[in-house]
Design an enzyme around this catalytic site. Structure first.
Site, mmCIF file in Angstrom:
data_model
loop_
_atom_site.group_PDB
_atom_site.id
_atom_site.type_symbol
_atom_site.label_atom_id
_atom_site.label_comp_id
_atom_site.label_asym_id
_atom_site.label_seq_id
_atom_site.Cartn_x
_atom_site.Cartn_y
_atom_site.Cartn_z
ATOM 1 N N MET A 30 -3.672 -7.229 -6.933
ATOM 2 C CA MET A 30 -3.101 -8.433 -7.567
ATOM 3 C C MET A 30 -4.173 -9.403 -8.077
ATOM 4 S SD MET A 30 0.000 -7.641 -7.500
ATOM 5 C CE MET A 30 0.844 -9.147 -7.973
ATOM 6 N N HIS A 67 2.334 0.729 -12.997
ATOM 7 C CA HIS A 67 3.176 -0.448 -13.234
ATOM 8 C C HIS A 67 4.645 -0.026 -13.168
ATOM 9 C CE1 HIS A 67 4.319 -4.375 -14.691
ATOM 10 N NE2 HIS A 67 5.156 -3.781 -15.509
ATOM 11 N N ASN A 90 1.841 2.992 -2.648
ATOM 12 C CA ASN A 90 1.243 3.922 -3.621
ATOM 13 C C ASN A 90 -0.076 4.470 -3.101
ATOM 14 O OD1 ASN A 90 2.806 4.249 -6.233
ATOM 15 N ND2 ASN A 90 2.959 2.053 -5.882
ATOM 16 N N ASN A 143 -4.000 2.327 -13.554
ATOM 17 C CA ASN A 143 -3.092 1.421 -12.863
ATOM 18 C C ASN A 143 -1.687 2.015 -12.896
ATOM 19 O OD1 ASN A 143 -2.131 -1.125 -11.739
ATOM 20 N ND2 ASN A 143 -1.339 -1.612 -13.780
ATOM 21 N N GLY A 158 0.778 -1.239 0.000
ATOM 22 C CA GLY A 158 0.000 0.000 0.000
ATOM 23 C C GLY A 158 0.802 1.276 0.000
ATOM 24 N N ARG A 209 -14.647 -15.246 -10.673
ATOM 25 C CA ARG A 209 -14.104 -13.891 -10.840
ATOM 26 C C ARG A 209 -15.225 -12.891 -11.079
ATOM 27 N NH1 ARG A 209 -8.599 -13.335 -11.389
ATOM 28 N NH2 ARG A 209 -7.530 -15.253 -11.956
HETATM 29 C C1 GRF Z 1 4.078 -1.191 -7.198
HETATM 30 O O1 GRF Z 1 5.394 -1.385 -7.626
HETATM 31 C C2 GRF Z 1 3.156 -0.997 -8.377
HETATM 32 O O2 GRF Z 1 3.773 -0.376 -9.443
HETATM 33 C C3 GRF Z 1 2.796 -2.423 -8.729
HETATM 34 O O3 GRF Z 1 2.695 -3.089 -7.502
HETATM 35 C C4 GRF Z 1 3.495 -2.426 -6.527
HETATM 36 C C5 GRF Z 1 2.593 -2.086 -5.398
HETATM 37 O O4 GRF Z 1 3.288 -1.545 -4.303
HETATM 38 N N1 GRF Z 1 1.603 -2.448 -9.520
HETATM 39 P P1 GRF Z 1 2.475 -0.825 -3.138
HETATM 40 O O5 GRF Z 1 1.454 -1.840 -2.630
HETATM 41 O O6 GRF Z 1 1.827 0.381 -3.715
HETATM 42 O O7 GRF Z 1 3.495 -0.482 -2.088
#
Ligand code: GRF
Length: 219
Positions: free
Chosen positions: A92, A111, A16, A109, A14, A67
């Protein structure tokens, strides 16, 4: 002006999410985090949202038979909370075509690579194996194919001699924490227009014509 009501979907650490929460804690930021949904109990993302006083919901994918049923629960929970826009932040789970279509151009999203290079998992190890000298992160609108969709913003970092997947990940992550709030701001301000598979950003965000990031450096 009313702030864009954003829902964040997260599965893990978490960080981000925390960057988005921090940005949105400024009343002048054009988006607010209205809801955080996590799909795994006890994750750091959930704890971070709770600590920030943000409404949270735990929707455990493993309790759903399909799903589609899981995604329907996500969808109705987001709508009930008045969410207008969704940010995936380390979420995920693969989303069904129905969910992706329902939130088309309202679902983004982040990445940890310069897409379209290295989509999917183990990004940093693959970047190192490929020997790239510059890597980075990408915020993009979500389309059905994993880590595809119109790119909103990218941040670049150098790959350094001796980097491991972990040291590169840490450098990219620092860029992610700046890029995601920046990209969401642009979207919330209505500055991002999706044209087929690309975006156009209104106004000149940067005036760095002639700038190039070289690694190794030019000298
Ligand atoms: C990040 O590197 C993001 O780019 C990828 O998964 C990771 C998530 O990290 N999609 P966090 O949970 O935000 O710390």
């Amino acid at each position: 002006m009313a702030r864009l009501r954003v829902g964040v979907l997260a599965s893990g650490r978490g960080s981000n999410l925390a960057a988005l929460i921090k940005a949105a804690s400024d009343p002048a930021y054009p988006a607010e985090i209205a809801l955080v949904i996590v799909n795994i109990a006890g994750t750091q993302a959930l704890a971070r949202a709770e600590a920030a006083g943000i409404p949270t919901r735990l929707i455990e994918h493993r309790t759903f038979a399909t799903r589609a049923a899981f995604d329907a629960a996500l969808d109705s929970t987001l709508r009930e909370a008045g969410v207008e826009f969704v940010c995936l932040a380390g979420f995920m789970r693969l989303l069904t075509p129905g969910f992706v279509a329902a939130w088309r151009d309202r679902l983004i999203n982040i990445h940890p690579s310069l897409l379209p290079a290295f989509p999917g998992l183990n990004t940093h190890a693959r970047a190192l194996a490929a020997g790239v000298k510059i890597s980075g992160c990408t915020v993009h609108f979500v389309r059905q194919e994993t880590d595809s969709g119109p790119i909103i913003a990218q941040g670049a970092v150098p790959v350094l001699t001796g980097d491991t997947a972990d040291t590169l990940a840490a450098r990219v992550l620092e860029a992610e924490h700046k890029l995601y709030p920046l990209a969401l701001r642009l979207v919330a301000e209505g500055k991002v227009r999706v044209i087929e598979d690309r975006t156009e950003i209104a106004g000149s965000v940067l005036d760095i014509a002639g700038f190039a990031l070289f690694n190794p450096p030019e000298r």
